[in-house]
Design a protein around this motif. Sequence first.
Motif, mmCIF file in Angstrom:
data_model
loop_
_atom_site.group_PDB
_atom_site.id
_atom_site.type_symbol
_atom_site.label_atom_id
_atom_site.label_comp_id
_atom_site.label_asym_id
_atom_site.label_seq_id
_atom_site.Cartn_x
_atom_site.Cartn_y
_atom_site.Cartn_z
ATOM 1 N N ILE A 169 -6.604 -5.420 10.269
ATOM 2 C CA ILE A 169 -7.175 -4.248 9.595
ATOM 3 C C ILE A 169 -6.581 -2.972 10.185
ATOM 4 O O ILE A 169 -6.185 -2.052 9.458
ATOM 5 C CB ILE A 169 -8.710 -4.248 9.731
ATOM 6 C CG1 ILE A 169 -9.325 -5.391 8.927
ATOM 7 C CG2 ILE A 169 -9.295 -2.908 9.268
ATOM 8 C CD1 ILE A 169 -10.806 -5.590 9.172
ATOM 9 N N ASP B 113 -0.358 2.041 6.415
ATOM 10 C CA ASP B 113 -0.552 2.733 5.142
ATOM 11 C C ASP B 113 -0.724 4.238 5.351
ATOM 12 O O ASP B 113 -0.285 5.043 4.520
ATOM 13 C CB ASP B 113 -1.764 2.157 4.407
ATOM 14 C CG ASP B 113 -1.512 0.728 3.924
ATOM 15 O OD1 ASP B 113 -0.335 0.325 3.867
ATOM 16 O OD2 ASP B 113 -2.481 0.020 3.612
ATOM 17 N N GLN C 158 2.263 -8.350 -3.192
ATOM 18 C CA GLN C 158 1.336 -9.348 -2.665
ATOM 19 C C GLN C 158 1.242 -10.527 -3.623
ATOM 20 O O GLN C 158 1.261 -11.697 -3.206
ATOM 21 C CB GLN C 158 -0.047 -8.728 -2.468
ATOM 22 C CG GLN C 158 -0.139 -7.762 -1.295
ATOM 23 C CD GLN C 158 -1.487 -7.065 -1.247
ATOM 24 O OE1 GLN C 158 -2.512 -7.709 -1.280
ATOM 25 N NE2 GLN C 158 -1.475 -5.747 -1.165
ATOM 26 N N TYR D 194 -3.957 -10.479 6.749
ATOM 27 C CA TYR D 194 -5.377 -10.145 6.937
ATOM 28 C C TYR D 194 -6.271 -11.091 6.141
ATOM 29 O O TYR D 194 -7.247 -11.655 6.671
ATOM 30 C CB TYR D 194 -5.602 -8.690 6.519
ATOM 31 C CG TYR D 194 -6.993 -8.389 6.021
ATOM 32 C CD1 TYR D 194 -8.060 -8.263 6.901
ATOM 33 C CD2 TYR D 194 -7.236 -8.224 4.656
ATOM 34 C CE1 TYR D 194 -9.343 -7.993 6.437
ATOM 35 C CE2 TYR D 194 -8.496 -7.946 4.189
ATOM 36 C CZ TYR D 194 -9.552 -7.833 5.067
ATOM 37 O OH TYR D 194 -10.812 -7.572 4.601
ATOM 38 N N SER E 204 3.348 -3.520 3.851
ATOM 39 C CA SER E 204 1.904 -3.469 3.599
ATOM 40 C C SER E 204 1.418 -4.762 2.961
ATOM 41 O O SER E 204 0.367 -5.298 3.333
ATOM 42 C CB SER E 204 1.577 -2.279 2.689
ATOM 43 O OG SER E 204 0.191 -2.205 2.433
ATOM 44 N N SER F 36 -11.448 -2.641 -6.249
ATOM 45 C CA SER F 36 -10.714 -2.709 -4.981
ATOM 46 C C SER F 36 -9.559 -1.708 -4.936
ATOM 47 O O SER F 36 -9.423 -0.965 -3.960
ATOM 48 C CB SER F 36 -10.210 -4.140 -4.743
ATOM 49 O OG SER F 36 -9.457 -4.212 -3.551
ATOM 50 N N TYR G 273 -9.411 1.615 -2.326
ATOM 51 C CA TYR G 273 -8.375 1.830 -1.311
ATOM 52 C C TYR G 273 -7.472 3.011 -1.648
ATOM 53 O O TYR G 273 -6.980 3.692 -0.743
ATOM 54 C CB TYR G 273 -7.549 0.559 -1.105
ATOM 55 C CG TYR G 273 -6.829 0.576 0.225
ATOM 56 C CD1 TYR G 273 -7.560 0.655 1.410
ATOM 57 C CD2 TYR G 273 -5.456 0.542 0.309
ATOM 58 C CE1 TYR G 273 -6.922 0.694 2.638
ATOM 59 C CE2 TYR G 273 -4.806 0.578 1.535
ATOM 60 C CZ TYR G 273 -5.552 0.659 2.693
ATOM 61 O OH TYR G 273 -4.928 0.712 3.910
ATOM 62 N N HIS H 200 -1.397 -7.261 4.518
ATOM 63 C CA HIS H 200 -2.627 -7.538 3.786
ATOM 64 C C HIS H 200 -2.810 -9.036 3.530
ATOM 65 O O HIS H 200 -3.941 -9.546 3.585
ATOM 66 C CB HIS H 200 -2.641 -6.776 2.454
ATOM 67 C CG HIS H 200 -3.125 -5.375 2.565
ATOM 68 N ND1 HIS H 200 -2.302 -4.324 2.904
ATOM 69 C CD2 HIS H 200 -4.357 -4.829 2.397
ATOM 70 C CE1 HIS H 200 -2.998 -3.200 2.933
ATOM 71 N NE2 HIS H 200 -4.246 -3.485 2.637
ATOM 72 N N SER I 2 2.553 -2.394 -3.775
ATOM 73 C CA SER I 2 2.115 -3.311 -2.727
ATOM 74 C C SER I 2 1.326 -4.476 -3.325
ATOM 75 O O SER I 2 1.517 -5.638 -2.929
ATOM 76 C CB SER I 2 1.258 -2.567 -1.704
ATOM 77 O OG SER I 2 0.761 -3.458 -0.721
ATOM 78 N N SER I 3 0.459 -4.200 -4.297
ATOM 79 C CA SER I 3 -0.325 -5.256 -4.941
ATOM 80 C C SER I 3 0.573 -6.223 -5.699
ATOM 81 O O SER I 3 0.378 -7.452 -5.653
ATOM 82 C CB SER I 3 -1.356 -4.645 -5.897
ATOM 83 O OG SER I 3 -2.303 -3.874 -5.193
ATOM 84 N N TYR J 297 -2.799 -2.631 8.990
ATOM 85 C CA TYR J 297 -2.524 -2.113 7.646
ATOM 86 C C TYR J 297 -3.047 -0.690 7.468
ATOM 87 O O TYR J 297 -2.466 0.103 6.723
ATOM 88 C CB TYR J 297 -3.004 -3.070 6.543
ATOM 89 C CG TYR J 297 -4.480 -3.145 6.249
ATOM 90 C CD1 TYR J 297 -5.196 -2.051 5.763
ATOM 91 C CD2 TYR J 297 -5.176 -4.345 6.387
ATOM 92 C CE1 TYR J 297 -6.543 -2.151 5.455
ATOM 93 C CE2 TYR J 297 -6.512 -4.452 6.083
ATOM 94 C CZ TYR J 297 -7.192 -3.343 5.612
ATOM 95 O OH TYR J 297 -8.527 -3.438 5.310
ATOM 96 N N THR J 298 -4.116 -0.339 8.175
ATOM 97 C CA THR J 298 -4.617 1.030 8.093
ATOM 98 C C THR J 298 -3.605 2.017 8.669
ATOM 99 O O THR J 298 -3.285 3.055 8.052
ATOM 100 C CB THR J 298 -5.950 1.162 8.842
ATOM 101 O OG1 THR J 298 -6.914 0.266 8.268
ATOM 102 C CG2 THR J 298 -6.492 2.587 8.744
#
Length: 287
Positions: free
Chosen positions: A162, A169, A191, A78, A71, A224, A228, A75, A187-188, A165-166
């Motif tokens: 988009i 996820d 990233q 993206y 993911s 954000s 999500y 992202h 995931s964040s 990842y949609t």
Amino acid sequence: MSTGALALILTAAVFHAVWNLAAKTARGDTAVFVWCYFTLGGLLCLPVGLVQMLRTGAAYGWELVAAALVSAVIHIGYATLLQTGYRRADLGVVYPVARGVGPVLTMVVAVGLLGERPGIAALTGGAVVVGGILIVTGRRLLRRGDRLRTGLLYGSATGAAIAAYTLWDSFAVTALGLEPILYFALSSVLQSAVMLPWVLRRRSLIRPTWRTDRRPVIVVAVLSPLAYILVLYAMATTPVALVAPVRESSIVIGALLAWWLFKEPDPVRRTLGAAVVCAGIGLVVSG
């Protein structure tokens, strides 16, 4: 679609629109700004995710880290495609193409390959939502220009990201049964880790970017993830073919807020597009 799922998605759409407006005010380095809110958002969410995991007694293995890493990579791809498209082409082409292609591809894959079977009314509603989004985002797609082909290319590629990842996820929180808050937080963090070598090469810009953009960084880092995570919870109980187009109602909210706050033009077109999106959402819910 249940009323609860719709409420989650529409609340997420409001949060998404607000954090995008905040991001629009950022003046520092783009990569550092993105890394800052990725990092802060992950640090805010990770303790909550760990507490939720302990509270529910859930135990995860390799699938949590592997899914979160996939993911994170999607992202980042993206974000890179989007920013490159904005730099090389008109926002008025890249943005509507990306936000229109994304949910359409998601619906096609979910129905054609994943076997989801939402009703005809719901599928029609999804198409109507995409049409309303294109009305709101403007008529630049009808204009010819030297950068049109580049805008279409990057907009389509961003839309594909988009959709990717949609769909991924959705798989993570449904098929793998991962806790959305923990999954998003990890995931964040990943990233941020993946972007770190890139950001370190621009380390001299970290302090000035934080100094000038501290407020939007905080707003994006809070809203954000909230937006999500709500979408992830909705995807855990609702076909992704329906979630994808409805969540794009954030574009309508953002366009109307931009008209109200920033006095951007065409209020009639924006209102018409909003009405079309609302009609599409009604069909999705009834289907």
